[in-house]
Design a protein around this motif. Structure first.
Motif, PDB file in Angstrom:
ATOM      1  N   LEU A 123     -10.405  -5.604 -14.896  1.00 44.03           N
ATOM      2  CA  LEU A 123      -9.032  -5.249 -14.553  1.00 44.03           C
ATOM      3  C   LEU A 123      -8.154  -6.493 -14.497  1.00 44.03           C
ATOM      4  O   LEU A 123      -6.995  -6.484 -14.952  1.00 44.03           O
ATOM      5  CB  LEU A 123      -9.013  -4.526 -13.206  1.00 44.03           C
ATOM      6  N   GLY A 124      -8.705  -7.583 -13.991  1.00 51.14           N
ATOM      7  CA  GLY A 124      -7.966  -8.844 -13.940  1.00 51.14           C
ATOM      8  C   GLY A 124      -7.599  -9.357 -15.319  1.00 51.14           C
ATOM      9  O   GLY A 124      -6.485  -9.865 -15.541  1.00 51.14           O
ATOM     10  N   TYR A 125      -8.524  -9.212 -16.280  1.00 48.56           N
ATOM     11  CA  TYR A 125      -8.240  -9.640 -17.651  1.00 48.56           C
ATOM     12  C   TYR A 125      -7.072  -8.864 -18.246  1.00 48.56           C
ATOM     13  O   TYR A 125      -6.219  -9.427 -18.949  1.00 48.56           O
ATOM     14  CB  TYR A 125      -9.471  -9.439 -18.535  1.00 48.56           C
ATOM     15  N   VAL A 126      -7.036  -7.559 -17.980  1.00 48.50           N
ATOM     16  CA  VAL A 126      -5.949  -6.739 -18.529  1.00 48.50           C
ATOM     17  C   VAL A 126      -4.610  -7.180 -17.945  1.00 48.50           C
ATOM     18  O   VAL A 126      -3.622  -7.351 -18.671  1.00 48.50           O
ATOM     19  CB  VAL A 126      -6.192  -5.241 -18.251  1.00 48.50           C
ATOM     20  N   TYR A 127      -4.587  -7.359 -16.634  1.00 47.01           N
ATOM     21  CA  TYR A 127      -3.340  -7.815 -16.008  1.00 47.01           C
ATOM     22  C   TYR A 127      -2.927  -9.192 -16.525  1.00 47.01           C
ATOM     23  O   TYR A 127      -1.743  -9.448 -16.759  1.00 47.01           O
ATOM     24  CB  TYR A 127      -3.509  -7.864 -14.489  1.00 47.01           C
ATOM     25  N   TRP A 128      -3.881 -10.066 -16.719  1.00 48.06           N
ATOM     26  CA  TRP A 128      -3.595 -11.451 -17.114  1.00 48.06           C
ATOM     27  C   TRP A 128      -3.185 -11.531 -18.582  1.00 48.06           C
ATOM     28  O   TRP A 128      -2.093 -12.026 -18.909  1.00 48.06           O
ATOM     29  CB  TRP A 128      -4.850 -12.284 -16.852  1.00 48.06           C
ATOM     30  N   HIS A 129      -4.035 -11.049 -19.459  1.00 47.19           N
ATOM     31  CA  HIS A 129      -3.837 -11.277 -20.891  1.00 47.19           C
ATOM     32  C   HIS A 129      -2.974 -10.216 -21.580  1.00 47.19           C
ATOM     33  O   HIS A 129      -2.404 -10.495 -22.642  1.00 47.19           O
ATOM     34  CB  HIS A 129      -5.195 -11.357 -21.596  1.00 47.19           C
ATOM     35  N   ASP A 133       0.691 -10.317 -15.800  1.00 46.16           N
ATOM     36  CA  ASP A 133       0.864 -10.264 -14.348  1.00 46.16           C
ATOM     37  C   ASP A 133      -0.202 -11.140 -13.691  1.00 46.16           C
ATOM     38  O   ASP A 133      -1.312 -10.683 -13.372  1.00 46.16           O
ATOM     39  CB  ASP A 133       0.754  -8.816 -13.861  1.00 46.16           C
ATOM     40  N   LEU A 134       0.142 -12.417 -13.476  1.00 44.05           N
ATOM     41  CA  LEU A 134      -0.835 -13.374 -12.963  1.00 44.05           C
ATOM     42  C   LEU A 134      -1.191 -13.101 -11.506  1.00 44.05           C
ATOM     43  O   LEU A 134      -2.324 -13.355 -11.077  1.00 44.05           O
ATOM     44  CB  LEU A 134      -0.297 -14.796 -13.114  1.00 44.05           C
ATOM     45  N   LEU A 161      -7.166 -19.457 -14.393  1.00 45.69           N
ATOM     46  CA  LEU A 161      -5.857 -18.892 -14.087  1.00 45.69           C
ATOM     47  C   LEU A 161      -4.945 -19.959 -13.466  1.00 45.69           C
ATOM     48  O   LEU A 161      -3.775 -20.096 -13.844  1.00 45.69           O
ATOM     49  CB  LEU A 161      -6.022 -17.712 -13.132  1.00 45.69           C
ATOM     50  N   TYR A 162      -5.489 -20.726 -12.537  1.00 45.54           N
ATOM     51  CA  TYR A 162      -4.708 -21.791 -11.914  1.00 45.54           C
ATOM     52  C   TYR A 162      -4.443 -22.940 -12.890  1.00 45.54           C
ATOM     53  O   TYR A 162      -3.373 -23.566 -12.861  1.00 45.54           O
ATOM     54  CB  TYR A 162      -5.422 -22.315 -10.666  1.00 45.54           C
ATOM     55  N   ALA A 163      -5.429 -23.225 -13.752  1.00 40.83           N
ATOM     56  CA  ALA A 163      -5.243 -24.290 -14.734  1.00 40.83           C
ATOM     57  C   ALA A 163      -4.110 -23.945 -15.695  1.00 40.83           C
ATOM     58  O   ALA A 163      -3.329 -24.820 -16.092  1.00 40.83           O
ATOM     59  CB  ALA A 163      -6.544 -24.527 -15.508  1.00 40.83           C
ATOM     60  N   GLU A 164      -4.023 -22.683 -16.058  1.00 38.99           N
ATOM     61  CA  GLU A 164      -2.954 -22.248 -16.942  1.00 38.99           C
ATOM     62  C   GLU A 164      -1.579 -22.482 -16.314  1.00 38.99           C
ATOM     63  O   GLU A 164      -0.607 -22.777 -17.018  1.00 38.99           O
ATOM     64  CB  GLU A 164      -3.127 -20.762 -17.286  1.00 38.99           C
ATOM     65  N   GLN A 165      -1.517 -22.368 -15.005  1.00 39.63           N
ATOM     66  CA  GLN A 165      -0.253 -22.568 -14.290  1.00 39.63           C
ATOM     67  C   GLN A 165      -0.065 -24.029 -13.853  1.00 39.63           C
ATOM     68  O   GLN A 165       0.867 -24.353 -13.137  1.00 39.63           O
ATOM     69  CB  GLN A 165      -0.220 -21.658 -13.058  1.00 39.63           C
ATOM     70  N   ASP A 190     -16.910 -27.559 -20.417  1.00 38.77           N
ATOM     71  CA  ASP A 190     -16.599 -28.469 -21.515  1.00 38.77           C
ATOM     72  C   ASP A 190     -16.231 -27.720 -22.797  1.00 38.77           C
ATOM     73  O   ASP A 190     -15.470 -28.226 -23.630  1.00 38.77           O
ATOM     74  CB  ASP A 190     -17.798 -29.387 -21.805  1.00 38.77           C
ATOM     75  N   ASN A 191     -16.773 -26.520 -22.959  1.00 34.54           N
ATOM     76  CA  ASN A 191     -16.525 -25.744 -24.171  1.00 34.54           C
ATOM     77  C   ASN A 191     -15.475 -24.654 -23.968  1.00 34.54           C
ATOM     78  O   ASN A 191     -15.272 -23.822 -24.857  1.00 34.54           O
ATOM     79  CB  ASN A 191     -17.837 -25.097 -24.641  1.00 34.54           C
ATOM     80  N   ASP A 192     -14.830 -24.683 -22.822  1.00 37.92           N
ATOM     81  CA  ASP A 192     -13.837 -23.647 -22.511  1.00 37.92           C
ATOM     82  C   ASP A 192     -12.435 -24.221 -22.733  1.00 37.92           C
ATOM     83  O   ASP A 192     -11.988 -25.099 -21.989  1.00 37.92           O
ATOM     84  CB  ASP A 192     -13.995 -23.200 -21.055  1.00 37.92           C
ATOM     85  N   PRO A 193     -11.721 -23.755 -23.760  1.00 35.55           N
ATOM     86  CA  PRO A 193     -10.395 -24.313 -24.077  1.00 35.55           C
ATOM     87  C   PRO A 193      -9.363 -24.076 -22.977  1.00 35.55           C
ATOM     88  O   PRO A 193      -8.322 -24.744 -22.965  1.00 35.55           O
ATOM     89  CB  PRO A 193     -10.002 -23.570 -25.358  1.00 35.55           C
ATOM     90  N   ARG A 194      -9.652 -23.193 -22.058  1.00 33.58           N
ATOM     91  CA  ARG A 194      -8.712 -22.945 -20.968  1.00 33.58           C
ATOM     92  C   ARG A 194      -8.568 -24.153 -20.054  1.00 33.58           C
ATOM     93  O   ARG A 194      -7.599 -24.258 -19.295  1.00 33.58           O
ATOM     94  CB  ARG A 194      -9.157 -21.719 -20.152  1.00 33.58           C
TER      95      ARG A 194
END
Length: 212
Positions: A123-129, A133-134, A161-165, A190-194
């Motif tokens: 559910l969090g992924y749907v709201y986020w991506h 709605d962060l 989520l926080y890194a994106e902000q 290390d392999n996560d582009p986020r």
């Protein structure tokens, strides 16, 4: 049963008082009544002991069996709820298009079983991506951790989520929590582009949190 025995003894004593003769005859009659009452009382207690030895174990076994049957029904109901909720979560993962339909389906799953694995994460992924709605996404990831404190994936998602902000301190804190839950997850960052921006801006802190 004991109450009935006492009533019998008391009744015999009363009869003796009313129908006994005066003087020595009355005393003798009372002694006879008392002796008879004691004998009857002993027989009654013996009968009660026999009754207890025969009936009480059966009653206990019956109560235990009823309790086991009730527990079995609750477990079966719980299992069916878990299966229904998981099927809805899987169906939501496979849906494309309208995010509101996904949210509705996932909400239904969580109503059936709030602890369904990754229900709140999905559910969090749907709201986020899909909804952008962060705040709602953050609430979902935190809620998942309420039900599954060892779900390192929810902690990773909060860090991302926080890194994106660009809230670096909070992002690093949740990275640390994810590594605490699952130490081997350190290499996954290390392999996560986020986390590219976090690595570029706070490389030293990033390495420290990952225990390097």
């Amino acid at each position: 049963m004991r109450f009935v025995i006492l009533l019998v003894i008391l009744a015999l004593l009363v009869i003796g008082l009313f129908f006994g003769h005066s003087g020595d005859q009355q005393a003798a009659f009372l002694l006879t009544v008392i002796s008879t009452s004691a004998t009857l009382g002993g027989i009654a207690f013996a009968l009660y002991g026999w009754y207890s030895s025969k009936e009480i174990p059966d009653l206990v076994e019956k109560r235990v069996q009823e309790h086991m049957n009730e527990m079995e029904k609750r477990m079966e109901k719980r299992l069916l709820a878990q299966q229904e909720a998981m099927q809805k979560v899987i169906a939501a993962y496979g849906m494309t298009g309208d995010p509101d339909r996904k949210i509705a389906l996932l909400r239904q799953a969580l109503e059936v079983d709030p602890s369904v694995y990754n229900g709140y994460v999905a559910l969090g992924y749907v709201y986020w991506h899909e909804k952008g709605d962060l705040i709602a996404a953050e609430e979902c990831f935190r809620k998942d951790l309420d039900y599954h404190p060892d779900n390192y994936q929810a902690a990773c998602d909060l860090a991302a989520l926080y890194a994106e902000q660009k809230e670096w301190t909070a992002a690093l804190s949740w990275m640390k929590e994810a590594v605490r839950i699952r130490p081997e997850s350190a290499k996954d960052f290390d392999n996560d582009p986020r986390f590219d921006a976090l690595r570029a801006n706070l490389r030293e802190d990033y390495e420290r949190v990952l225990g390097r």
